[in-house]
Design a protein around this motif. Structure first.
Motif, short mmCIF file in Angstrom:
data_model
loop_
_atom_site.label_atom_id
_atom_site.label_comp_id
_atom_site.label_asym_id
_atom_site.label_seq_id
_atom_site.Cartn_x
_atom_site.Cartn_y
_atom_site.Cartn_z
N GLN A 1 -6.10 6.60 -10.68
CA GLN A 1 -5.50 5.30 -11.01
C GLN A 1 -5.56 4.31 -9.86
OE1 GLN A 1 -4.61 4.84 -14.10
NE2 GLN A 1 -5.08 6.97 -14.56
N HIS A 2 -6.07 4.73 -8.74
CA HIS A 2 -6.01 3.94 -7.51
C HIS A 2 -6.69 2.58 -7.62
CE1 HIS A 2 -5.41 3.71 -3.12
NE2 HIS A 2 -6.52 3.00 -3.15
N ASP A 3 -7.95 2.57 -8.01
CA ASP A 3 -8.71 1.31 -8.05
C ASP A 3 -8.11 0.32 -9.04
OD1 ASP A 3 -10.45 2.14 -6.04
OD2 ASP A 3 -11.86 3.02 -7.48
N ALA A 4 -7.67 0.79 -10.18
CA ALA A 4 -7.06 -0.11 -11.18
C ALA A 4 -5.80 -0.76 -10.63
CB ALA A 4 -6.76 0.65 -12.47
N ALA A 5 -5.02 -0.01 -9.88
CA ALA A 5 -3.78 -0.56 -9.31
C ALA A 5 -4.08 -1.64 -8.28
CB ALA A 5 -2.95 0.55 -8.69
N LEU A 6 -5.18 -1.49 -7.54
CA LEU A 6 -5.52 -2.45 -6.50
C LEU A 6 -5.93 -3.81 -7.05
CD1 LEU A 6 -7.56 -0.27 -3.98
CD2 LEU A 6 -5.15 -0.95 -3.85
N GLU A 7 -6.20 -3.90 -8.32
CA GLU A 7 -6.58 -5.17 -8.93
C GLU A 7 -5.41 -6.15 -9.02
OE1 GLU A 7 -8.50 -4.39 -12.66
OE2 GLU A 7 -10.05 -3.15 -11.70
N HIS A 8 -4.20 -5.66 -8.83
CA HIS A 8 -3.01 -6.51 -8.95
C HIS A 8 -2.63 -7.11 -7.60
CE1 HIS A 8 -2.32 -5.17 -13.05
NE2 HIS A 8 -2.56 -3.94 -12.63
N GLU A 9 -2.14 -8.33 -7.65
CA GLU A 9 -1.69 -9.01 -6.44
C GLU A 9 -0.53 -8.24 -5.81
OE1 GLU A 9 0.29 -13.24 -5.03
OE2 GLU A 9 -0.45 -13.04 -7.07
N GLY A 10 -0.56 -8.11 -4.51
CA GLY A 10 0.52 -7.46 -3.79
C GLY A 10 0.42 -5.95 -3.72
N VAL A 11 -0.70 -5.38 -4.21
CA VAL A 11 -0.90 -3.92 -4.19
C VAL A 11 -2.08 -3.63 -3.25
CG1 VAL A 11 -1.43 -1.86 -5.55
CG2 VAL A 11 -0.11 -3.72 -6.57
N ARG A 12 -1.88 -2.69 -2.35
CA ARG A 12 -2.97 -2.31 -1.44
C ARG A 12 -2.88 -0.80 -1.15
NH1 ARG A 12 0.89 -4.59 1.54
NH2 ARG A 12 1.54 -3.58 3.46
#
Length: 124
Positions: free
Chosen positions: A64-75
């Motif tokens: 799920q890592h790459d999909a989560a990084l698509e959101h602002e404020g997530v790294r």
């Protein structure tokens, strides 16, 4: 810097709200860790709150890592200069996603709990 007590309370409520079937509130423990507060589920890190900069770390899994990084404020979580895939940090701009990501972290925790423990290689 002290841990934000309102954020800690909010995370506790979200963990209980999204607790999967078969888990009890007693399966959630809190531990001071990483200069903040870690929420462990069945002994495995699930969510952490930083005492330094009001950030939340979640263990969501590599899938799920790459999909989560698509959101602002997530790294990607970085500790001692090393990136940890499967772990993400949220800053305050990503807090609207917190509930969904806590639920995701709990689902990943269930996958970890279902897997047999890894055996470390014995040194000769």
């Amino acid at each position: 810097m002290p841990i934000n007590p309102d954020l800690a309370t909010h995370v506790r409520r979200l963990l209980v709200k999204h607790l999967p079937d078969g888990l009890a509130v007693d399966d959630i423990t809190e531990k001071k860790m990483f200069g903040g507060l870690a929420f462990m589920v069945r002994g495995k890190l699930c969510v952490g709150i930083s005492g330094r900069d009001c950030e939340v770390m979640l263990r969501i899994g590599k899938a799920q890592h790459d999909a989560a990084l698509e959101h602002e404020g997530v790294r990607t979580t970085v500790m001692k200069g090393r990136e940890y895939r499967g772990y993400v940090d949220l800053d305050e701009t990503a807090f609207p996603l917190l509930e969904d990501l806590v639920a995701l972290a709990l689902r990943h925790n269930q996958e970890l709990s279902a897997a047999p423990p890894r055996r470390r290689k014995q040194k000769p």
